[in-house]
Design a protein around this motif. Structure first.
Motif, mmCIF file in Angstrom:
data_model
loop_
_atom_site.group_PDB
_atom_site.id
_atom_site.type_symbol
_atom_site.label_atom_id
_atom_site.label_comp_id
_atom_site.label_asym_id
_atom_site.label_seq_id
_atom_site.Cartn_x
_atom_site.Cartn_y
_atom_site.Cartn_z
ATOM 1 N N ALA A 5 18.374 35.673 -37.839
ATOM 2 C CA ALA A 5 19.063 35.717 -36.544
ATOM 3 C C ALA A 5 20.525 35.329 -36.719
ATOM 4 O O ALA A 5 20.860 34.446 -37.507
ATOM 5 N N LYS A 6 21.400 36.005 -35.986
ATOM 6 C CA LYS A 6 22.827 35.716 -36.039
ATOM 7 C C LYS A 6 23.276 35.127 -34.708
ATOM 8 O O LYS A 6 22.763 35.504 -33.651
ATOM 9 N N PRO A 7 24.240 34.188 -34.748
ATOM 10 C CA PRO A 7 24.733 33.610 -33.494
ATOM 11 C C PRO A 7 25.264 34.694 -32.562
ATOM 12 O O PRO A 7 25.837 35.691 -33.011
ATOM 13 N N GLN A 8 25.088 34.479 -31.275
ATOM 14 C CA GLN A 8 25.505 35.482 -30.293
ATOM 15 C C GLN A 8 26.975 35.297 -29.893
ATOM 16 O O GLN A 8 27.326 35.338 -28.712
ATOM 17 N N THR A 9 27.826 35.092 -30.897
ATOM 18 C CA THR A 9 29.239 34.873 -30.596
ATOM 19 C C THR A 9 29.940 36.123 -30.063
ATOM 20 O O THR A 9 30.861 35.991 -29.252
ATOM 21 N N PRO A 10 29.568 37.354 -30.467
ATOM 22 C CA PRO A 10 30.199 38.514 -29.812
ATOM 23 C C PRO A 10 29.908 38.559 -28.307
ATOM 24 O O PRO A 10 30.790 38.876 -27.507
ATOM 25 N N LYS A 11 28.683 38.231 -27.915
ATOM 26 C CA LYS A 11 28.332 38.168 -26.489
ATOM 27 C C LYS A 11 29.148 37.078 -25.799
ATOM 28 O O LYS A 11 29.643 37.267 -24.676
ATOM 29 N N PHE A 12 29.291 35.952 -26.468
ATOM 30 C CA PHE A 12 30.071 34.834 -25.936
ATOM 31 C C PHE A 12 31.523 35.256 -25.706
ATOM 32 O O PHE A 12 32.119 34.977 -24.656
ATOM 33 N N HIS A 13 32.106 35.967 -26.676
ATOM 34 C CA HIS A 13 33.492 36.421 -26.516
ATOM 35 C C HIS A 13 33.612 37.454 -25.401
ATOM 36 O O HIS A 13 34.560 37.429 -24.609
ATOM 37 N N LYS A 14 32.659 38.346 -25.313
ATOM 38 C CA LYS A 14 32.695 39.360 -24.255
ATOM 39 C C LYS A 14 32.692 38.704 -22.882
ATOM 40 O O LYS A 14 33.333 39.183 -21.937
ATOM 41 N N LYS A 15 32.004 37.582 -22.767
ATOM 42 C CA LYS A 15 31.917 36.864 -21.493
ATOM 43 C C LYS A 15 33.242 36.211 -21.122
ATOM 44 O O LYS A 15 33.661 36.250 -19.960
ATOM 45 N N HIS A 16 33.948 35.617 -22.103
ATOM 46 C CA HIS A 16 35.113 34.788 -21.782
ATOM 47 C C HIS A 16 36.458 35.444 -22.088
ATOM 48 O O HIS A 16 37.464 35.101 -21.459
ATOM 49 N N GLN A 17 36.524 36.324 -23.078
ATOM 50 C CA GLN A 17 37.740 37.077 -23.372
ATOM 51 C C GLN A 17 38.973 36.182 -23.547
ATOM 52 O O GLN A 17 40.014 36.381 -22.931
ATOM 53 N N LYS A 18 38.853 35.169 -24.396
ATOM 54 C CA LYS A 18 39.980 34.310 -24.736
ATOM 55 C C LYS A 18 40.286 34.466 -26.222
ATOM 56 O O LYS A 18 39.427 34.891 -27.007
ATOM 57 N N LEU A 19 41.507 34.093 -26.604
ATOM 58 C CA LEU A 19 41.853 34.176 -28.023
ATOM 59 C C LEU A 19 40.868 33.365 -28.862
ATOM 60 O O LEU A 19 40.387 33.822 -29.896
ATOM 61 N N GLU A 20 40.563 32.152 -28.399
ATOM 62 C CA GLU A 20 39.682 31.280 -29.171
ATOM 63 C C GLU A 20 38.288 31.873 -29.319
ATOM 64 O O GLU A 20 37.665 31.780 -30.375
ATOM 65 N N THR A 21 37.780 32.481 -28.244
ATOM 66 C CA THR A 21 36.434 33.041 -28.323
ATOM 67 C C THR A 21 36.407 34.267 -29.230
ATOM 68 O O THR A 21 35.405 34.536 -29.892
ATOM 69 N N GLY A 22 37.528 35.004 -29.262
ATOM 70 C CA GLY A 22 37.611 36.146 -30.165
ATOM 71 C C GLY A 22 37.590 35.717 -31.619
ATOM 72 O O GLY A 22 36.905 36.320 -32.450
ATOM 73 N N ILE A 23 38.342 34.663 -31.937
ATOM 74 C CA ILE A 23 38.350 34.153 -33.309
ATOM 75 C C ILE A 23 36.965 33.651 -33.697
ATOM 76 O O ILE A 23 36.481 33.883 -34.806
ATOM 77 N N LEU A 24 36.281 32.971 -32.757
ATOM 78 C CA LEU A 24 34.956 32.440 -33.067
ATOM 79 C C LEU A 24 33.937 33.557 -33.261
ATOM 80 O O LEU A 24 32.917 33.360 -33.911
ATOM 81 N N SER A 25 34.204 34.736 -32.719
ATOM 82 C CA SER A 25 33.285 35.852 -32.945
ATOM 83 C C SER A 25 33.385 36.372 -34.378
ATOM 84 O O SER A 25 32.535 37.135 -34.826
ATOM 85 N N LEU A 26 34.430 35.938 -35.106
ATOM 86 C CA LEU A 26 34.642 36.382 -36.486
ATOM 87 C C LEU A 26 34.413 35.272 -37.504
ATOM 88 O O LEU A 26 34.069 35.539 -38.655
ATOM 89 N N LEU A 27 34.637 34.015 -37.095
ATOM 90 C CA LEU A 27 34.568 32.887 -38.015
ATOM 91 C C LEU A 27 33.667 31.803 -37.445
ATOM 92 O O LEU A 27 33.453 31.737 -36.233
ATOM 93 N N ASP A 28 33.167 30.909 -38.313
ATOM 94 C CA ASP A 28 32.395 29.780 -37.806
ATOM 95 C C ASP A 28 33.348 28.739 -37.210
ATOM 96 O O ASP A 28 34.570 28.854 -37.303
#
Length: 463
Positions: A249-272
């Motif tokens: 299973a992979k963390p749902q960080t792309p879903k998280f970024h789609k929800k918030h659309q912030k620079l920080e959430t975008g970076i977290l969708s790529l990195l831990d």
């Protein structure tokens, strides 16, 4: 008066729950009336209920809550049920199998008294250790009274250590220095003020499956004004190792970024969380310094001509307000330095200004007539540059890049010491290197406009 509520969601983890309850029941006697334990059974079919019954009498304040299993069952929903049963000033979330020393509640309550509005990220060891690891004997032979000694021995093995320790050490445990402390908020062991949790309405139950709901929870607490803290090794928990519950299973960080659309959430969708904070610290402190030089008039005039065609135009990477004022047809601006974003938002209130790096944006295909990307691409590691360019080409009919001259870029590199960056691939790139990168996405034609210190290129979309 209950000061601390400890919520333990569990599903078919009866033996691990027993370990947690055994260690919690051994807390210093003077504090048993100050905390409550709230177990949420998310529809288990093992002996979880019997374990809860066995230990219920060991606590002054204890509740067992069974939640029937269905297709919406998830960690977020289980924790929310636990939240609804809590009466304490602070709520700590603890996974089944997390064990603590006898002074844990005492130290946790002392922290809550000192920082009543803050979030505490606990130090957790063993989260990534294998249940077959050679040091498991140390844990199996320990008990509540000897756990602290076992922790000291276990931390001699790197695999047992909390992987967030490096970022803690970088800021001397002062998480207020991090751009995204919430990215470290693992709810296997985390405490927050109950009123703040109720204010943000708990966990988002749309996160079904593993990962994402805890980071989203931490992000929203941060947005609600909570300060995040850690006290390092002084309050340590042990996550009893077990086999992965959801292998692969992979963390749902792309879903998280789609929800918030912030620079920080975008970076977290790529990195831990660790590398994301490192990246954002670098981005905020160094990258933008090279963007401070005024944009030549020739380049500004060329951009004005481009913006005469259509009504929706995005500029990314320039906070030069004097230039932006000369481009009245700019409808959107993306900036990657938070202080610049706030400043430009105040000065250009009629423009949609976002703190963003153009990663997985909410915009549809060809939403913009033009996108002008400033020399930020000259600083980015290749993998991230490709992600930004792919998204830019998707959301805009035409994409242009303003590049500094190589001489100017080299001068900045020497002046700012970017060549000593901690990041592999984070440096000033030559125009030939940039050209190779752009050609992956189409063509890199002759310059649209040239000036002494900059060139404006258009990237052609692939057929």
């Amino acid at each position: 008066m209950i000061k601390l509520s400890i919520v333990i969601p569990t599903y078919n983890m009866g033996d691990y729950l027993e370990r947690s309850l055994n260690y919690l029941s051994a807390q210093n006697n003077d504090f048993h009336d100050l905390f409550e334990v709230v177990v949420v059974d998310d529809g288990s079919s093992d002996d979880t209920g019997n374990v809860a019954d066995k230990y219920a009498g060991n606590f002054q304040n204890f509740s067992y809550n069974f939640k029937p299993r269905d297709n919406t069952s998830c960690r977020a929903a289980a924790r929310n049920l636990g939240i609804s049963k809590c009466t304490g000033d602070h709520i700590m979330f603890m996974d089944s199998g997390v064990i603590v020393t006898p002074d844990f509640v005492q130290k946790q309550i002392a922290f809550c008294d000192a920082y009543p509005n803050d979030v505490l990220i606990h130090h957790v060891i063993g989260l990534f250790a294998s249940p077959q690891h050679e040091a498991m004997g140390l844990l199996e032979q320990a008990g509540p009274s000897t756990l602290q000694q076992a922790i000291a021995e276990l931390q001699k093995f790197p695999i047992w250590c909390d992987e967030r320790e490096e970022i803690y050490e970088l800021v001397n445990n002062d998480l207020t220095l991090l751009p995204a402390p919430w990215a470290l908020s693992w709810t296997c062991a985390l405490a927050a003020p109950r009123q703040k949790i109720l204010q943000i309405e708990g966990f988002d139950e749309s996160f079904i499956g593993w990962g994402g709901e805890d980071i989203d929870f931490g992000f929203r607490l941060h947005e609600a004004g909570c300060t995040f803290r850690t006290v390092g090794n002084s309050i340590t928990t042990v996550h009893w190792p077990h086999a992965p519950l959801e292998p692969g299973a992979k963390p749902q960080t792309p879903k998280f970024h789609k929800k918030h659309q912030k620079l920080e959430t975008g970076i977290l969708s790529l990195l831990d969380g660790y590398h994301a904070n490192h990246f954002m610290l670098r981005l905020e402190s160094l990258v933008i310094k090279g963007m401070r030089t005024p944009v030549p008039v020739e380049i500004q005039n060329a951009i004005q001509n481009i913006q005469n065609d259509g009504n929706t135009h995005l500029i990314m990477g320039s906070s030069d307000v004097s230039m932006l004022l000369q481009l009245p047809k700019t409808s959107h601006i993306m900036l990657h330095r938070k202080s610049d974003t706030l400043n430009v938002q105040q000065l250009l209130s009629e423009v949609a200004v976002q703190h963003s790096l153009c990663i997985a944006t909410q915009y549809g295909d060809s939403h913009f007539n033009s996108l002008i990307l400033f020399d930020v691409v000259g600083y980015m590691p290749p993998a991230l540059r490709d992600i930004i360019l792919e998204e830019a080409l998707r959301i805009s009919e035409r994409v242009f890049v303003v590049c500094c001259s190589e001489q100017k870029r080299a001068e900045k590199s020497r002046l700012e010491g970017v060549e000593t960056s901690l990041f592999l691939g984070w440096r000033y790139w030559t125009n030939d290197e940039l050209k190779d990168s752009f050609q992956k996405h189409g063509g890199f034609p002759e310059a649209v406009s040239r000036a002494d210190n900059a060139v404006l290129y258009e990237i052609q979309k692939s057929a």
